[in-house]
Scaffold this active site. Structure first.
Site, short mmCIF file in Angstrom:
data_model
loop_
_atom_site.label_atom_id
_atom_site.label_comp_id
_atom_site.label_asym_id
_atom_site.label_seq_id
_atom_site.Cartn_x
_atom_site.Cartn_y
_atom_site.Cartn_z
N ARG A 176 55.88 19.44 0.72
CA ARG A 176 56.39 20.69 1.30
C ARG A 176 57.90 20.79 1.09
O ARG A 176 58.42 21.88 0.84
CB ARG A 176 56.05 20.78 2.79
CG ARG A 176 54.57 21.00 3.05
CD ARG A 176 54.27 21.18 4.52
NE ARG A 176 54.91 22.37 5.06
CZ ARG A 176 55.14 22.58 6.35
NH1 ARG A 176 54.83 21.64 7.23
NH2 ARG A 176 55.70 23.70 6.76
N CYS A 234 62.37 20.31 10.32
CA CYS A 234 61.05 20.22 9.71
C CYS A 234 60.54 21.64 9.51
O CYS A 234 61.29 22.50 9.07
CB CYS A 234 60.11 19.37 10.58
SG CYS A 234 59.92 19.98 12.27
#
Length: 275
Positions: A176, A234
């Site tokens: 990601r 995150c």
């Protein structure tokens, strides 16, 4: 129980102090409305249930998928769970400590220092052969009141400054970070200048944290020292708090600031750069 000196506690140690700590069950799974039925099916003796959504995160929106909760709402939920200013707290979840680390960080942010996470969560408790119960505890309301922040919070501008001038760690999985396999947020990529440091890579296969020396080796390899200033983010501020917990558990304990809005907030402004 004396004031804890480490952010993690193992099941065997917790089992000897159950009567002198406040236990919080904060099991959570992204995409599920609630894990409360799992709590009813079995939890640590004396543990109070605290919902993740709405307590540890405000409603999704301009602040990201899991923005900072209301100070008053969070404090009221902690008091309802029995949290007191002068009594240690232990938080746990199913096993990987993602939800537990969010609660740990929030308690610290709102001034509660004597809080630990059960390393390995309920799964580790089961492996140790320790008992669970379906009996709901009679929780006496606590007297917890937030004080000055005991942890540092970053906004988008602060995260950009860390990425440019200091060290900003991206706690999401490496794919990601690289803009691959992005199935959660509508924009793929990462904050320019950030460094990939996947939070869940700090766990063993059993879901417990790596030993402190192993964690320290990982973080010193990124140039982190005790006097470092580190920012973490995150997708929505959950794995970021997990990484903050690992940094403290490593013994290095740098000055760590969390960008709670994280990537899901960063991408709400199309003017912010994406790498």
């Amino acid at each position: 129980m004396t004031r804890p000196t480490h952010p993690l506690i193992i099941p065997s140690a917790l089992s000897t102090v159950l009567d002198s700590v406040t236990l919080i069950d904060t099991r959570w799974q992204m995409g599920e409305a609630t894990r409360r039925p799992a709590y009813y099916a079995g939890h640590l003796p004396g543990a109070a249930w605290v919902e993740f959504e709405g307590v540890m995160a405000d409603a999704p929106g301009a602040g990201g998928r899991h923005p900072m909760p209301s100070r008053d709402v969070f404090a009221a939920a902690m008091r309802a769970a029995g949290v007191c200013n002068d009594r240690p707290v232990v938080v746990y979840d199913d096993g990987n400590s993602l939800a537990a680390s969010r609660c740990w960080w929030l308690l610290k942010y709102f001034g509660k220092e004597d809080v630990q996470v059960l390393d390995g969560g309920l799964a580790a408790w089961h492996r140790a052969g320790l008992p669970v119960t379906t009996e709901l505890p009679d929780v006496a309301p606590g007297d917890f009141h937030p004080t000055d922040p005991g942890a540092a919070l970053l906004d988008a501008d602060g995260a950009a400054e860390f990425a440019a001038d200091r060290l900003l760690l991206d706690a999401r999985p490496a794919d990601r970070f690289a803009g691959q396999n992005e199935t959660v947020d509508p924009v793929a990529g990462h904050i320019p200048g950030a460094v990939s440091a996947p939070a869940l890579a700090n766990l063993t296969d059993a879901g417990t944290f790596l030993p402190p020396d192993d964690l320290a080796l990982r973080f010193t390899g990124l140039g982190i020292r005790t006097d470092s200033a580190v920012g973490v983010y995150c997708g929505s501020g959950v794995q970021a708090t997990h990484l903050a917990l690992a940094l403290e558990a490593s013994g290095i304990r740098p000055a760590t600031s969390v960008y709670i809005g994280s990537w899901s907030h960063w991408i709400t402004d199309p003017e912010r750069p994406v790498e």
